[in-house]
Motif scaffolding. Structure first.
Motif, PDB file in Angstrom:
ATOM      1  N   THR A 305     -86.653  -5.902 -43.200  1.00  0.00           N
ATOM      2  CA  THR A 305     -87.760  -6.721 -42.695  1.00  0.00           C
ATOM      3  C   THR A 305     -88.900  -5.843 -42.193  1.00  0.00           C
ATOM      4  O   THR A 305     -88.666  -4.802 -41.603  1.00  0.00           O
ATOM      5  CB  THR A 305     -87.268  -7.629 -41.540  1.00  0.00           C
ATOM      6  OG1 THR A 305     -86.205  -8.452 -42.020  1.00  0.00           O
ATOM      7  CG2 THR A 305     -88.375  -8.520 -41.013  1.00  0.00           C
ATOM      8  N   VAL A 306     -90.139  -6.294 -42.458  1.00  0.00           N
ATOM      9  CA  VAL A 306     -91.334  -5.644 -41.889  1.00  0.00           C
ATOM     10  C   VAL A 306     -91.970  -6.657 -40.930  1.00  0.00           C
ATOM     11  O   VAL A 306     -92.379  -7.742 -41.357  1.00  0.00           O
ATOM     12  CB  VAL A 306     -92.356  -5.283 -42.988  1.00  0.00           C
ATOM     13  CG1 VAL A 306     -93.613  -4.698 -42.374  1.00  0.00           C
ATOM     14  CG2 VAL A 306     -91.747  -4.305 -43.989  1.00  0.00           C
ATOM     15  N   LEU A 322     -86.473  -8.677 -49.380  1.00  0.00           N
ATOM     16  CA  LEU A 322     -87.309  -8.172 -48.294  1.00  0.00           C
ATOM     17  C   LEU A 322     -88.052  -9.342 -47.645  1.00  0.00           C
ATOM     18  O   LEU A 322     -88.518 -10.243 -48.333  1.00  0.00           O
ATOM     19  CB  LEU A 322     -88.316  -7.185 -48.901  1.00  0.00           C
ATOM     20  CG  LEU A 322     -89.474  -6.741 -48.029  1.00  0.00           C
ATOM     21  CD1 LEU A 322     -88.993  -5.745 -46.982  1.00  0.00           C
ATOM     22  CD2 LEU A 322     -90.545  -6.104 -48.904  1.00  0.00           C
ATOM     23  N   VAL A 323     -88.175  -9.299 -46.318  1.00  0.00           N
ATOM     24  CA  VAL A 323     -88.953 -10.315 -45.610  1.00  0.00           C
ATOM     25  C   VAL A 323     -90.032  -9.609 -44.795  1.00  0.00           C
ATOM     26  O   VAL A 323     -89.748  -8.621 -44.110  1.00  0.00           O
ATOM     27  CB  VAL A 323     -88.061 -11.164 -44.677  1.00  0.00           C
ATOM     28  CG1 VAL A 323     -88.887 -12.172 -43.893  1.00  0.00           C
ATOM     29  CG2 VAL A 323     -86.976 -11.881 -45.480  1.00  0.00           C
ATOM     30  N   ALA A 324     -91.274 -10.099 -44.881  1.00  0.00           N
ATOM     31  CA  ALA A 324     -92.360  -9.560 -44.063  1.00  0.00           C
ATOM     32  C   ALA A 324     -92.959 -10.693 -43.236  1.00  0.00           C
ATOM     33  O   ALA A 324     -93.119 -11.810 -43.731  1.00  0.00           O
ATOM     34  CB  ALA A 324     -93.432  -8.933 -44.958  1.00  0.00           C
ATOM     35  N   THR A 325     -93.273 -10.406 -41.972  1.00  0.00           N
ATOM     36  CA  THR A 325     -93.874 -11.424 -41.111  1.00  0.00           C
ATOM     37  C   THR A 325     -95.188 -10.883 -40.560  1.00  0.00           C
ATOM     38  O   THR A 325     -95.297  -9.708 -40.252  1.00  0.00           O
ATOM     39  CB  THR A 325     -92.960 -11.796 -39.930  1.00  0.00           C
ATOM     40  OG1 THR A 325     -93.033 -10.761 -38.952  1.00  0.00           O
ATOM     41  CG2 THR A 325     -91.513 -11.963 -40.376  1.00  0.00           C
TER      42      THR A 325
END
Lengths: 481, 481
Positions: A305-306, A322-325
């Motif tokens: 995660t970013v 992949l997860v980006a917030t």
């Protein structure tokens, strides 16, 4: 004698999309890689032998449950008993069935420790000691509940008002003045401040006969229905378990009522033992979030995660996605291979409304995961498109799929791990790692793992029509033909 | 004569994870299924013949761009020209190269219409009419910009101050008083209120010679470098395009400067034509969101979504994944097969920081998608696990992969659509739909689509080591051996 009774039911819809009908909350893996049912079984084993453990669950979950138990303690020689329900009822019928079974098999004085399968307990040694206190009270004829010291004005739990100590010979047991249903916020704050109110954990301890007498007095129709169900039940002794299969016809007569409502709130014999062992019912994603450690911004993640300018956000990653917030605050992001949930953490209770909406639409994601458990192992849909569908199939050692045939689809099987024994038309062949075989449409075929290690196979289906209903089963080891 | 010059560069990092280095913004499909480059090419064809269209892009994007052009107008007999840059510079070198090429091939009086490939224009007929007005001003020796009437105090665009009308024979053309760089919010509000300020769209129209003269006067080092680049360039005439390949050694000498800064802000010959054709530079996910219609709660989605108590939220779905939202407000959820973005809409500009963080980590998701374009077609990684990797491979009619060999992996090929011609060791065979073949490690092999329809194949790799670097290429049609 103390008999653990594991109640493993409930869909856990507030934990969608990880918890689904086909793979509900008790089977959900926590951040430590263990399922709630696995933990519950291990906890039960601290106070009893495997042959003494009774599990009440839906018959659809028998194979999954048995696998979790074997995973927990693979060397067990004795086999646990399963009371298999044909559909979900409430806790009163389940406990009545269990009490009748325990009284018959272990005697009326045998005590039962009722444990829902979806609770998390932090200090298992302290839990075992608290159970001893409860058992001492149960031996005196009490229906004992486990009350949890509240740490917040929770509106999601029922409360128990603790009264005078039961007696001086058993420390830390109190009479129960009354039960209070899930309160509104303001009332919950009053209960917390008052100090003598405990959360109702849903765990109980009592002698089988005490419960049977209480049922006879306060809910005789439940007891009557449970007796009829057991008279009708099909009993099956397998090498892995003793199965008591309740039949739908008789079970339908059992009232849909909770044990609290049927007995506990009416009986004068109820006592409460305070539990300081650290209890969490993992009721929502908010509760799951609290199980892992936050970073300095309050963010938590289980994978890749970013976080950019984000705070107090929880990411439950799926596989290698992949997860980006960006710019998020107090959000829950729950990612699974075929469904994603993004929810405001303070509205985590409303996740069940998603499941309701999906059911109304007849959407598969309310019931099934991309990976589906079968008695012989699992299959995972890796991809599908025009004219093809690809599955990863894992077969347990010694297990075998049904002898079957498809009218429309051709199957290419590639063994990537282990050894397969394959019936293909009139032939019977072995397919080793890196080898493949081809099953044309209309050929009778069967896949078996003759080895001692798991068999992993990639199946590529091709053809005009690839629906799961294009199957004719000729013979099946699990009664599905 | 009017020569469209398409500038197709820029990574579009604010549109990650759909826009990535290997498949940037111009190739991104909008809700209508068309890419921005596709739309730009079609717009160019409204004012010119294919042989007159010049595209400046990175050489990595040649095959992708050519495919988009063929998709836009598959029947074209004439072939477009590509100026291929070895790496990204800024707009001044690109326009200088284009101006030299246009002057050489079409004469110094030929006019150029500079069109960035990542703009969206709603009314293409009105755009074509506006281009005619710009061309009339360009014929009088002006460097013409297209100014967009502002509708909001945008801080993401530069502004142009429009002065007196250029003359009375050409309506709607004004002298440019000055260029204003991206303003702060307060200043942007003043500019919007003043009424005579327009957004700088980045589109231009001028005679090649006018630009060359202006470069000579205001940025001679850019012109000098561009001349040197073209002297060094490798020219290649293929059946699909004319390629002018700029070499790295000479291109490195070109200053990294924008045409606005190098020429426009300095020249006294600049005019502006107001454009009322509806312009959007699709600068962020916020802008993409605005392209689709909201429901009554302001929510928008491109696929299978359940909204619970959510407002003004945009869901960009991937494939057949389900997305559920609970209690969200003004969020952007961008889902792709291998990466997910969740962002507050008012912070959409910060998405580029995710890409920065991924690059710093060397993360593949900054560059590549799960589906990768190759000159011969595409491949998609459908799944990978211990000892296996599965790809869907699509080969264009007539195309062929390289003749190659792997030391460690075995490949099982299953044709699910079309016909394959396969070299496998010493054999050459045809593999029809539903058939399969097996390529053991160390066998030289080649896959070709000899047919007239796309070939779709599932490749299951098995073995101890499945890295992409286990490949020996013996012969390749695309210069990669």
């Amino acid at each position: 004698m103390l008999i653990p009774v594991i109640l493993s039911g409930g869909a856990g819809t507030r934990l969608w999309p990880v918890s689904r009908e086909g793979h509900p909350k008790p089977f959900m893996k926590l951040p430590d890689g263990e399922s709630l049912l696995f933990k519950t079984y291990r906890r039960a084993r601290r106070v009893a032998e495997p042959g003494e453990i009774l599990t009440v669950t839906n018959r659809e979950y028998f194979f999954l449950s048995r696998d979790e138990f074997q995973l927990a303690l693979p060397q067990e020689a004795e086999t646990p008993t399963f009371l298999l329900e044909p559909f979900g009822r409430n806790t009163a019928p389940a406990i009545a069935l269990a009490a009748l079974q325990v009284a018959e098999r272990h005697g009326a004085e045998a005590q039962m420790l009722v444990m829902p399968a979806d609770h998390l307990i932090h200090d298992e040694a302290l839990f075992a000691r608290t159970v001893q206190q409860a058992a001492a009270l149960a031996a005196q004829g009490h229906l004992v509940t486990f009350g949890i010291q509240p740490t917040a004005p929770e509106t999601g739990y029922g409360y128990i008002e603790a009264g005078q100590p039961v007696n001086t010979t058993v420390p830390q047991g109190n009479h129960v003045v009354r039960f209070i249903e899930k309160p509104a916020r303001e009332r919950a704050e009053q209960l917390l401040a008052a100090g003598n109110y405990l959360w109702n954990s849903g765990m109980f301890c009592f002698a089988a006969q005490t419960m049977l007498d209480a049922l006879q007095q306060h809910a005789p129709e439940v007891l009557h229905a449970a007796r009829a169900c057991l008279a009708d039940a099909r009993i099956d002794h397998t090498s892995h378990a003793t199965l008591v299969e309740i039949q739908g016809e008789s079970f339908r007569e059992a009232p849909d009522i909770s044990i609290d409502y049927a007995v506990m709130e009416k009986s004068g014999q109820v006592a409460v033992v305070p539990g300081a062992f650290g209890w969490n019912d993992i009721g929502s994603w908010d509760a799951v979030r609290s199980l892992s450690e936050p970073d300095t911004d309050g963010n938590r993640t289980t994978g890749d995660t970013v976080f950019v300018d984000s705070h107090d956000t929880y990411v439950h990653n799926s596989d290698d996605r992949l997860v980006a917030t960006v710019g998020l605050d107090n959000l829950l992001i729950i990612d699974t291979p075929d469904a994603l949930l993004v929810a405001a953490a303070d509205q985590a209770q409303k996740v069940k409304e998603v499941v309701k909406a999906l059911k109304a639409r007849g959407h598969e994601a309310a019931q099934l995961h991309r990976t589906v458990a079968r008695p012989w192992g699992t299959y995972t849909i890796l991809g599908e498109g025009e004219r093809y569908k690809i599955k990863r199939i894992e077969v347990k050692p010694g297990a075998s799929l049904s002898l079957q045939m498809h009218h429309h689809r051709n199957e290419h099987w590639i063994v990537v791990k282990g050894m397969a024994k394959v019936v293909n038309g009139d032939e019977e062949i072995f397919v080793a790692t890196n080898e493949s075989t081809y099953i044309p449409a209309t050929h009778r075929h069967r896949l078996e793992n003759p080895g001692l290690l798991p068999l992993v196979m990639i199946e590529v289906q091709s053809g005009e029509y690839l629906g799961e209903d294009d199957i004719v089963r000729f013979q099946d080891n699990y009664g599905r033909a």
